[in-house]
Motif scaffolding. Structure first.
Motif, short mmCIF file in Angstrom:
data_model
loop_
_atom_site.label_atom_id
_atom_site.label_comp_id
_atom_site.label_asym_id
_atom_site.label_seq_id
_atom_site.Cartn_x
_atom_site.Cartn_y
_atom_site.Cartn_z
N ASP A 5 22.65 65.47 48.45
CA ASP A 5 23.86 65.63 49.26
C ASP A 5 23.70 66.68 50.36
N ARG A 8 22.67 65.31 53.56
CA ARG A 8 23.47 64.22 54.12
C ARG A 8 24.83 64.73 54.59
N ALA A 10 27.71 65.54 56.81
CA ALA A 10 28.17 64.99 58.10
C ALA A 10 28.45 66.09 59.11
N ALA A 13 25.36 67.23 60.62
CA ALA A 13 24.86 66.16 61.48
C ALA A 13 25.54 66.21 62.84
N HIS A 46 22.11 54.96 56.67
CA HIS A 46 23.13 55.97 56.91
C HIS A 46 23.82 55.79 58.27
N LEU A 48 22.51 56.23 61.18
CA LEU A 48 22.15 57.47 61.87
C LEU A 48 22.21 57.35 63.40
N TYR A 51 24.76 58.97 65.74
CA TYR A 51 24.72 60.37 66.12
C TYR A 51 23.87 60.62 67.37
N PRO A 224 18.70 61.81 56.04
CA PRO A 224 19.16 61.65 57.42
C PRO A 224 19.14 62.94 58.24
N LEU A 225 19.47 64.07 57.60
CA LEU A 225 19.41 65.32 58.37
C LEU A 225 17.98 65.67 58.76
N LEU A 228 17.38 63.69 61.95
CA LEU A 228 18.08 64.27 63.12
C LEU A 228 17.40 65.57 63.55
#
Lengths: 376, 360
Positions: A5, A8, A10, A13, A46, A48, A51, A224-225, A228
């Motif tokens: 978590d 992930r 938000a 992000a 996700h 992604l 973003y 996902p982070l 990014l």
């Protein structure tokens, strides 16, 4: 859930997204390739891309290890599996990769026994339990899975197992990246380096990319982070005029790789002079085979393999799509000879491949999807 | 994003035409994918079974057919059970076979009355195991308030079946005036699930013992008729219910989107998933949205009555974990969209076959 978590979040992000956007030079288009299929999956799963500003485009690379296996090798595997004394084992997602006459599921419907396993070591277990059956492991994957195959062969040799062999289709990532870099019409601004592969080979093998091709590389993790953050690092490099290899995934990837794993590979396997990649054609020194000293565990030597090359239809332009030169719909066979039900190239094999995704959902622009999902 | 060019539009039109073509089975033989509940199953059902049996009762492909006999509205359904292993944490093939058919009747809005039971047994199958399965069917029937009133037994040679297969059929009576069906979903409706998803499927995967993963998980197998009765008694705006078996919640939502020609928008954060299911799914690279449940249902309900429906579900022991997970909107028709927990959006498509563990 811990270790998941926190990668992930938000809110984080959104902050990263704003920083990435602020680094974009007005009017400039950026194209980054995520080399690894695992990254493509994260990006898709996700959402992604929401973003990223419109002028940053992610190009899905050649790093889906099941998608790059050419039809001929699938056919060869099925040929081995058709022997009445053979039980073949395979990773799950390989089961649906098509050969010229169908995939492993189709082949099982015609009588072969190809079973899903979660680790090559499971195949050893099956071999021990069925001493009268030849157990053949369909070995696929980049350097991520190669060490486990090598270790399995070493274990089998130690135990003196006589009914176990591997059908070796392991590929190496660097020649594939090089093939893309050597393309005359390359339009990429940087690479997200494959995190899992790098846990084994480390970061040094990518150093030629900034040195010889002037493209930055950031080895990226799979949350996902991570992705990014890696895109942000690429943008910072471009903005600062730097061009080097950076390791975003340092919590897992050692700069020098995993020496033990590399040693196991070197003990059991050697480079093939060349290997065919689905959609990309023959690439020299791009795959592994079992060394002579372990020939007893090499299915290609134990069983006669036809090795017939099934030509990709001439018009398949997977390579151009992979390189970001063509959009999926611009390929000559897209949507006619090549569809998700009858895929020809890598990009159509995986549901996350650029062509399959476009085939299924190209009619809906991202904007329309985004607006709909936020409407009440 | 700019509008597509003429050439791109031509390609998109061609794909659209191909998509609308009648389903056709390309394979020469049945593969496991045909039994997964995904696209391959749909194609098989539409191209072969529906094509041959086509009639107005079958055509909607609902969980049960509903019809009138004399003055009475009845629902009829059947289901076969081939689960392996036969016994697993939280249940066995016996209670699964009863609950599965009870639930197909219940989500059609019927009160289940009577069941049939057919057994296909393999030579050599242990009588003790058979007794265990049958007793568990008896207990499940008692719990659901139905009787098994007729049956059949066949024994096949060793190797011609895997121990024990069970088929059940069921008949129920429709006692209310709700016009239920996934095609009736409308923009503004809410989408609910009756509890945490994916527990049965993950339990079975772990129970096969191939993964060396241990988790404190049990199958969610349960009869939903009591829960459905409470729901239908509390609100009159229920449009459709489906039990989320093979193919999971994602497949049901796609069926809603296609049948009603609407979009379903789901919020990932709102979907109840136990940590054990999430953890195992993360390790295996599968999505709980596609994993089977055997005691959970998806409910589409008039948006204005969503809270009342949710309260009715939560008041029942099998609906304690119920949640509102999404809503129906008009565009883009036929799609299921997910607002991911990460804050992005994506399309949730039907799978071709079973979810396969990924290596990459």
């Amino acid at each position: 859930m811990r270790f998941v978590d926190e990668f992930r979040d938000a809110e984080k992000a959104r902050a990263l997204s704003a920083k990435i956007t602020s680094l974009c030079e007005p009017g400039r288009q950026y194209k980054f390739m995520e080399v690894c299929g695992g990254h493509t999956h994260t990006i898709y799963k996700h959402g992604l891309e929401d973003y990223l500003p419109e002028n940053i485009q992610l190009v899905h690379g050649p790093g889906c290890p099941v998608c790059v296996i050419p039809m001929g090798r699938v056919d060869d595997a099925i040929h081995i599996a058709r022997r009445p004394d053979v039980l073949m084992t395979s990773f799950g997602d390989m089961m649906r990769v098509p050969g010229s006459g169908g995939n492993f599921f189709d082949s099982n419907a015609e009588g072969t026994n190809i079973r899903m396993v979660y680790s090559p070591l499971d195949s050893l277990k099956i071999a021990r339990q069925n001493p009268d059956t030849q157990v053949v492991f369909m070995a696929i994957g980049f350097e991520t899975t190669t060490p486990s195959t090598a270790m399995t062969v070493l274990r089998a040799a130690e135990e003196g197992l006589e009914n176990f062999s591997v059908f070796c289709n392991h590929v190496t990532i660097i020649p594939a990246i090089k093939a893309i870099l050597d393309s005359p019409d390359l339009r990429l601004d940087g690479f997200l380096g494959p995190g899992h592969v790098s846990t084994v080979i480390g970061c040094r093998p990518y150093e030629f990319i900034p040195r010889d091709y002037s493209r930055p590389v950031v080895v990226a993790g799979f949350e996902p982070l991570d992705i990014l953050q890696s895109i942000y690092q690429l943008m910072v490099q471009l903005r600062e005029g730097r061009c080097e290899v950076e390791n975003q995934y340092s919590r897992v990837v050692p700069w020098d790789g995993n020496i033990v794993a590399l040693r196991a590979i070197a003990q059991v396997m050697e480079l093939r002079p060349y290997f065919e990649w689905r959609g990309l054609g023959f690439i020299s020194h791009s795959a592994m085979r079992v060394k002579d000293s372990y020939a007893d565990f090499d299915a290609e030597r134990r069983f006669a393999v036809p090795g017939v090359r099934v030509a990709d239809p001439k018009a398949c332009q997977c390579g151009e799509v992979l390189k970001g030169v063509l959009k999926p719909w611009e390929c000559k066979v897209f949507g006619t000879a090549c569809t998700p039900e009858t895929p020809i190239g890598t990009c159509m094999v995986s549901p996350e491949g650029a062509c399959a995704a476009y085939y299924n959902f190209g009619r809906f622009s991202r904007q329309r999807v985004r607006e709909a999902s936020h409407s009440s | 994003m700019s509008a597509p060019t003429d050439r791109e539009q031509q390609v998109l039109d061609r794909i659209d035409k191909a998509r609308r073509r009648r389903a056709k089975v390309r394979e020469e033989r049945v593969t496991l994918a045909h039994g997964s509940g995904g696209k391959a199953t749909q194609t098989l059902v539409e191209a072969i079974f529906l094509d041959a049996f086509r009639n107005p009762l079958l055509e909607p492909l609902e969980d049960a057919a509903t019809f009138t006999a004399g003055e009475t509205r009845l629902a009829l359904t059947t289901d076969s059970f081939v689960v392996s292993p036969l016994f697993f944490p939280g249940g066995d093939i016996g209670d699964l076979a009863v609950n599965g058919t009870v639930n197909d009747l219940a989500v059609s809005g019927a009160r289940p009355l009577y069941l049939t039971a057919g057994f296909i047994l393999e030579e050599g199958f242990g009588i003790e195991d058979l007794v265990r399965i049958v007793h568990s069917m008896r207990d499940a029937a008692e719990r659901a308030g139905v009787d098994v009133v007729t049956g059949d037994t066949k024994v096949v040679q060793r190797g011609k079946a895997d121990g024990c297969y069970v088929n059940t059929a069921g008949v129920g009576v429709l006692e209310h005036s709700h016009a239920l069906g996934v095609a009736t979903a409308k923009p503004g409706d809410a989408v609910l699930v009756s509890g945490p998803i994916g527990e049965h499927g993950v339990t079975i995967m772990l129970a096969r013992g191939e993964l060396d993963i241990d988790a404190d998980l049990e199958s969610d197998t349960a009869p939903l008729n009591g829960l459905v009765a409470d729901l239908l008694g509390a609100v009159d705006g229920v449009r459709a219910m489906r039990d989320a078996t093979r193919g999971g919640v994602a497949t049901i939502l796609n069926e809603v989107a296609k049948a009603a020609d609407v979009a379903v928008v789901v919020d990932e954060n709102a979907i109840p998933v136990r940590d054990e299911v999430r953890g195992a799914s993360e390790l295996l690279g599968i999505d709980p949205m596609y994993v089977a449940c055997e005691g959970r249902m998806v409910v589409v309900v008039d948006g204005a009555q969503a809270d009342a429906a949710l309260a009715a579900l939560r008041a029942h022991p099998l609906g304690e974990g119920a949640a509102k997970i999404g809503r129906i909107v008009d565009d883009p028709p036929g799609l299921v969209l997910l607002n991911t927990a990460f804050g992005g959006t994506r399309i949730v498509d039907l799978l071709v076959g079973d979810p396969l563990p990924r290596i990459c």
